[in-house]
Write an enzyme that holds these catalytic residues in place. Structure first.
Site, mmCIF file in Angstrom:
data_model
loop_
_atom_site.group_PDB
_atom_site.id
_atom_site.type_symbol
_atom_site.label_atom_id
_atom_site.label_comp_id
_atom_site.label_asym_id
_atom_site.label_seq_id
_atom_site.Cartn_x
_atom_site.Cartn_y
_atom_site.Cartn_z
ATOM 1 N N GLU A 181 0.284 -6.599 22.291
ATOM 2 C CA GLU A 181 0.988 -5.439 22.856
ATOM 3 C C GLU A 181 0.045 -4.613 23.747
ATOM 4 O O GLU A 181 -1.159 -4.626 23.528
ATOM 5 C CB GLU A 181 1.562 -4.560 21.730
ATOM 6 C CG GLU A 181 0.499 -3.934 20.844
ATOM 7 C CD GLU A 181 1.092 -3.145 19.674
ATOM 8 O OE1 GLU A 181 1.953 -3.676 18.950
ATOM 9 O OE2 GLU A 181 0.659 -1.989 19.509
ATOM 10 N N ILE B 267 6.372 -3.434 10.858
ATOM 11 C CA ILE B 267 5.806 -2.156 11.321
ATOM 12 C C ILE B 267 4.299 -2.145 11.078
ATOM 13 O O ILE B 267 3.675 -1.082 11.127
ATOM 14 C CB ILE B 267 6.458 -0.932 10.626
ATOM 15 C CG1 ILE B 267 6.322 -1.018 9.103
ATOM 16 C CG2 ILE B 267 7.895 -0.766 11.053
ATOM 17 C CD1 ILE B 267 6.594 0.300 8.392
ATOM 18 N N ALA B 268 3.721 -3.328 10.818
ATOM 19 C CA ALA B 268 2.303 -3.378 10.439
ATOM 20 C C ALA B 268 1.419 -3.552 11.666
ATOM 21 O O ALA B 268 0.891 -2.568 12.215
ATOM 22 C CB ALA B 268 2.092 -4.495 9.426
ATOM 23 N N ARG B 269 1.241 -4.761 12.107
ATOM 24 C CA ARG B 269 0.439 -5.070 13.291
ATOM 25 C C ARG B 269 0.987 -6.316 13.944
ATOM 26 O O ARG B 269 1.453 -7.226 13.247
ATOM 27 C CB ARG B 269 -1.026 -5.331 12.906
ATOM 28 C CG ARG B 269 -1.880 -4.083 12.728
ATOM 29 C CD ARG B 269 -2.148 -3.374 14.051
ATOM 30 N NE ARG B 269 -2.966 -2.182 13.868
ATOM 31 C CZ ARG B 269 -2.504 -0.957 13.606
ATOM 32 N NH1 ARG B 269 -1.220 -0.746 13.507
ATOM 33 N NH2 ARG B 269 -3.343 0.067 13.467
ATOM 34 N N GLY C 178 0.847 -1.194 0.000
ATOM 35 C CA GLY C 178 0.000 0.000 0.000
ATOM 36 C C GLY C 178 0.879 1.240 0.000
ATOM 37 O O GLY C 178 2.040 1.196 -0.411
ATOM 38 N N ARG C 179 0.301 2.328 0.498
ATOM 39 C CA ARG C 179 1.031 3.607 0.460
ATOM 40 C C ARG C 179 2.345 3.540 1.218
ATOM 41 O O ARG C 179 3.375 4.039 0.754
ATOM 42 C CB ARG C 179 0.137 4.717 1.033
ATOM 43 C CG ARG C 179 -1.022 5.077 0.135
ATOM 44 C CD ARG C 179 -2.069 5.847 0.898
ATOM 45 N NE ARG C 179 -2.842 4.931 1.736
ATOM 46 C CZ ARG C 179 -4.154 4.999 1.930
ATOM 47 N NH1 ARG C 179 -4.835 5.953 1.358
ATOM 48 N NH2 ARG C 179 -4.776 4.135 2.701
ATOM 49 N N ILE C 180 2.326 2.937 2.418
ATOM 50 C CA ILE C 180 3.554 2.906 3.230
ATOM 51 C C ILE C 180 4.581 1.962 2.597
ATOM 52 O O ILE C 180 5.776 2.283 2.525
ATOM 53 C CB ILE C 180 3.227 2.507 4.687
ATOM 54 C CG1 ILE C 180 2.297 3.551 5.320
ATOM 55 C CG2 ILE C 180 4.500 2.367 5.513
ATOM 56 C CD1 ILE C 180 1.673 3.128 6.655
ATOM 57 N N HIS D 71 5.765 0.539 19.216
ATOM 58 C CA HIS D 71 4.724 1.008 18.283
ATOM 59 C C HIS D 71 4.815 2.532 18.066
ATOM 60 O O HIS D 71 3.867 3.270 18.383
ATOM 61 C CB HIS D 71 3.334 0.606 18.786
ATOM 62 C CG HIS D 71 2.296 0.574 17.693
ATOM 63 N ND1 HIS D 71 1.253 -0.305 17.670
ATOM 64 C CD2 HIS D 71 2.154 1.332 16.572
ATOM 65 C CE1 HIS D 71 0.507 -0.102 16.601
ATOM 66 N NE2 HIS D 71 1.040 0.905 15.905
ATOM 67 N N ILE D 72 5.959 2.956 17.529
ATOM 68 C CA ILE D 72 6.208 4.401 17.366
ATOM 69 C C ILE D 72 6.454 4.810 15.919
ATOM 70 O O ILE D 72 6.931 5.912 15.658
ATOM 71 C CB ILE D 72 7.403 4.873 18.241
ATOM 72 C CG1 ILE D 72 8.685 4.075 17.920
ATOM 73 C CG2 ILE D 72 7.058 4.797 19.722
ATOM 74 C CD1 ILE D 72 9.948 4.674 18.527
ATOM 75 N N ARG E 263 -2.034 -8.435 -2.311
ATOM 76 C CA ARG E 263 -3.230 -9.118 -2.814
ATOM 77 C C ARG E 263 -3.316 -8.997 -4.331
ATOM 78 O O ARG E 263 -3.667 -9.915 -5.032
ATOM 79 C CB ARG E 263 -4.492 -8.518 -2.188
ATOM 80 C CG ARG E 263 -4.909 -9.234 -0.933
ATOM 81 C CD ARG E 263 -6.054 -8.535 -0.295
ATOM 82 N NE ARG E 263 -5.757 -7.107 -0.139
ATOM 83 C CZ ARG E 263 -6.522 -6.254 0.538
ATOM 84 N NH1 ARG E 263 -7.625 -6.666 1.089
ATOM 85 N NH2 ARG E 263 -6.176 -4.992 0.661
HETATM 86 C C1 8YV Z 1 -0.953 4.624 15.642
HETATM 87 C C2 8YV Z 1 -0.841 2.944 13.710
HETATM 88 O O1 8YV Z 1 -0.004 5.270 16.400
HETATM 89 O O2 8YV Z 1 -1.963 4.401 12.240
HETATM 90 C C3 8YV Z 1 -1.799 3.251 12.624
HETATM 91 O O3 8YV Z 1 -2.426 2.304 12.108
HETATM 92 O O4 8YV Z 1 -0.549 1.843 13.953
HETATM 93 C C4 8YV Z 1 -0.191 4.041 14.486
HETATM 94 O O5 8YV Z 1 0.137 5.088 13.639
HETATM 95 C C5 8YV Z 1 -1.728 3.723 16.552
HETATM 96 O O6 8YV Z 1 -2.530 2.812 15.897
HETATM 97 C C6 8YV Z 1 -2.588 4.564 17.498
HETATM 98 O O7 8YV Z 1 -3.904 4.676 17.132
#
Ligand code: 8YV
Length: 328
Positions: free
Chosen positions: A269, A238-240, A156-158, A287-288, A179
């Protein structure tokens, strides 16, 4: 006329709260108390809108208990804390904060890749522990970044932002799996080539995960996938949390079936799998990835503007669903 009432579920920039207060009767949580699901339902009673973050789950139970709720504006691009079909069925608008965090998050993804490949935190811990007594030829020798093969899962964009950084800044060969394949112009811009997931895992020197979390992507990287990766490879998430099986990853790191990992997100987390804290070859951050002041302010403003747009003009700027009758 009475102002609509909204709940701001977590602490937020005071200037964003001030802006919201011009339009709404606001219940805030500047003490930043983390509510249980039952407490969230209690706080949402009588509220027509909610400003949420990834820590508030909006599901069928919440919706059933809060029939007056009209919109939930998430301050995040990811929205796995929302049950969007249930929200649509309940006539509740959902919105997120895309675009404003893309480049900042891509910067961080690349920083985590570099720190992981070049063993930056592992070597700093060694230094701080007073263990550095002499130079040696292979001390903290890591993996090459420039000219290597960058793999991206979720384009995606990121993902595209990370691809452009790798291809244009570091001369990397970029391969990706998604996908669906990107259009030719975007592929050319990112200098990226679509491959199967198996080829991605087998070929990448550095694999970055940027796909959304869903039931389908749960443990998309588990023991079998890690076993396909090169022993010299690094993995960055850096996703989830939940996309990676953290127990399997800790084992792979300990057994060096992959070289290193950089993780900004974790299953469950802010709790971490305890084994991740005992393996040295992992860079851990809380998660920063979107955390610059400018970007977090832009995200908060966009979430606020979604609420304001909905209640003043009947539409959010960045909605996630379409309602049969979007009347505030
Ligand atoms: C947020 C993120 O800091 O945008 C997202 O999906 O994971 C992070 O940028 C976090 O989800 C807080 O809502």
């Amino acid at each position: 006329m009475n102002k609509p009432s909204i709940l701001v579920a977590r602490a937020v920039f005071p200037q964003v709260l001030d802006k919201l207060a011009q339009h709404f009767t606001v219940t805030a949580n500047q003490a930043d108390v983390l509510w249980t699901p039952a407490q969230l339902i209690e706080k949402l009673q009588g509220q027509q809108g909610a400003f949420t973050t990834g820590s508030e789950r909006i599901d069928a139970a919440v919706l059933a208990a809060c029939p007056q709720l009209k919109i939930c504006a998430n301050m995040a691009v990811g929205f796995n804390n929302f049950d969007v079909p249930a929200m649509t069925a309940a006539g509740v608008l959902a919105s997120n904060t895309p675009d404003v965090l893309t480049e900042t998050t891509a910067d961080f993804g690349f920083a985590l890749l570099m720190a992981t490949a070049r063993r930056m935190t592992e070597s700093e811990h060694y230094l701080r522990a007073g263990q550095w007594t002499k130079w040696s030829y292979d001390m903290f020798a890591g993996a090459e970044v420039h000219g290597s093969t960058l793999g991206i899962l979720g384009m995606g964009r990121i993902g595209q932002g990370i691809a452009r950084r790798g291809a244009h800044g570091f001369g990397m060969q970029v391969i990706y799996h998604n996908r669906s394949a990107l259009d030719a112009a975007t592929e050319a811009d990112c200098k990226a080539r679509y491959v199967s997931k198996e080829e991605l895992l087998k070929t990448a020197d550095h694999l970055v995960l940027v796909l959304p979390y869903s039931a389908q992507s749960h443990h998309a990287i588990g023991a079998a996938e890690l076993a396909l990766m090169k022993p010299t490879a690094t993995l960055v998430n850096i996703a989830r949390g939940g996309i990676v099986d953290d127990a399997a990853l800790a084992q792979a790191l300990r057994q060096k079936t992959i070289a290193a990992a950089g993780l900004d997100v974790f299953e469950g987390e802010p709790k971490l799998h305890p084994d991740l804290l005992t393996v040295p070859n992992v860079v851990l951050t809380p998660h920063i990835a979107s955390a610059t002041l400018a970007t977090r302010l832009a995200m908060a403003n966009l979430a606020a503007d979604n609420l304001i747009g909905y209640f003043t003009q009947g539409q959010a700027l960045t909605p996630l669903n379409t309602l049969a009758a979007a009347t505030p």
